[in-house]
Write a protein that holds these residues in place. Structure first.
Motif, PDB file in Angstrom:
ATOM      1  N   PRO A  44      41.081  46.505  54.954  1.00  0.00           N
ATOM      2  CA  PRO A  44      41.792  47.787  55.054  1.00  0.00           C
ATOM      3  C   PRO A  44      41.921  48.227  56.500  1.00  0.00           C
ATOM      4  N   ARG A  45      43.063  48.800  56.828  1.00  0.00           N
ATOM      5  CA  ARG A  45      43.271  49.350  58.166  1.00  0.00           C
ATOM      6  C   ARG A  45      43.528  50.849  58.053  1.00  0.00           C
ATOM      7  N   PRO A  46      43.316  51.574  59.148  1.00  0.00           N
ATOM      8  CA  PRO A  46      43.418  53.037  59.078  1.00  0.00           C
ATOM      9  C   PRO A  46      44.754  53.541  58.546  1.00  0.00           C
ATOM     10  N   ASP A  47      45.865  52.832  58.825  1.00  0.00           N
ATOM     11  CA  ASP A  47      47.174  53.302  58.360  1.00  0.00           C
ATOM     12  C   ASP A  47      47.454  52.893  56.910  1.00  0.00           C
ATOM     13  N   GLU A  48      46.533  52.131  56.296  1.00  0.00           N
ATOM     14  CA  GLU A  48      46.654  51.709  54.891  1.00  0.00           C
ATOM     15  C   GLU A  48      47.995  51.019  54.611  1.00  0.00           C
ATOM     16  N   ARG A  49      48.456  50.238  55.581  1.00  0.00           N
ATOM     17  CA  ARG A  49      49.762  49.602  55.410  1.00  0.00           C
ATOM     18  C   ARG A  49      49.754  48.488  54.378  1.00  0.00           C
TER      19      ARG A  49
END
Length: 237
Positions: A44-49
């Motif tokens: 998971p990345r902070p922008d939830e792309r």
């Protein structure tokens, strides 16, 4: 046998591109395990792309093999991992705007930070792995943090192998030998594929686990496309 953990980020990317719940990420995770996959990896990345934080929570009840969460240990990621308590957390130094991971940790420069993070996860009975380039100093630095494992960043190997240069495996062999001497478990990932995985496995002593996503999902599309096209043709007759 080296365990296969399947990274399902690309399934989430495909779902998010259209909205809705097709393909169903949770069902894909169930199926991968049913097909014999020995773990599920998400990043998971902070922008939830691609993977959303709620996906990470929902998968907790689905994954009964090994659950590996990768990411840069900034606060929201740390909080998420401590909430879910997966089998393993893999620390990756990817920038917020990075398309994909593109470097291992400088484990010497970030020794204090990594040590603190590793200890926090280990206190919560979460196995830790640090993403590193095949550089001996970085592996020694990883050992000094107290981590359980390292994950060798294999893009350089995959690139060389694709060019026909099998000598690209040498830094990884030397790194694996050192990791074994230091008592570090060895994982590997990034651009491993059906073309190069067997050669890599045969040359890396005590390789515990590989995490494969982009290539595996792409190969699944290619290898399954003929079958699905013909199924449509049969229904259209």
């Amino acid at each position: 046998m080296t365990k296969l953990s399947v990274n399902i980020n690309k399934i989430a990317t495909l779902r998010n591109a259209r909205g809705g719940n097709v393909p169903d990420l949770l069902q894909v995770a169930r199926d991968i395990q049913r097909f014999g996959g020995q773990g599920i990896t998400i990043h998971p990345r902070p922008d939830e792309r691609h993977i959303r934080y709620q996906d990470a929570r929902d998968l907790k009840t689905i994954v009964y093999t090994e659950y590996n969460i990768e990411g840069n240990p900034e606060k929201s990621f740390i909080d998420l991992v401590l909430e879910i308590k997966p089998t393993q957390v893999t620390l990756v130094p990817d920038a917020i705007d990075a398309i994909t991971s593109n470097a291992g940790w400088d484990t010497i420069k970030h020794h204090s930070f990594l040590t603190e993070i590793v200890q926090e996860f280990q206190r919560n009975n979460i196995r830790t792995s640090i993403f590193v380039d095949p550089v001996l100093e970085m592996i020694e630095g990883a050992k000094a943090t107290g981590t359980d494992r390292i994950e060798l960043y294999t893009e350089a190997f995959a690139h060389d192998y694709g060019l026909g240069n099998k000598n690209g495996i040498q830094p990884y062999i030397v790194s694996a030998n050192l990791a074994n001497e230091l008592g570090l478990g060895i994982n590997a990932g990034h651009d491993l594929s059906l073309d190069n995985i067997q050669f890599f496995k045969q040359n890396i002593p005590n390789l515990l686990e590989v995490s494969i996503g982009h290539a595996l999902i792409s190969e699944a599309i290619y290898l399954g496309l003929e079958n699905v096209v013909n199924m449509y043709l049969q229904k259209l007759k």
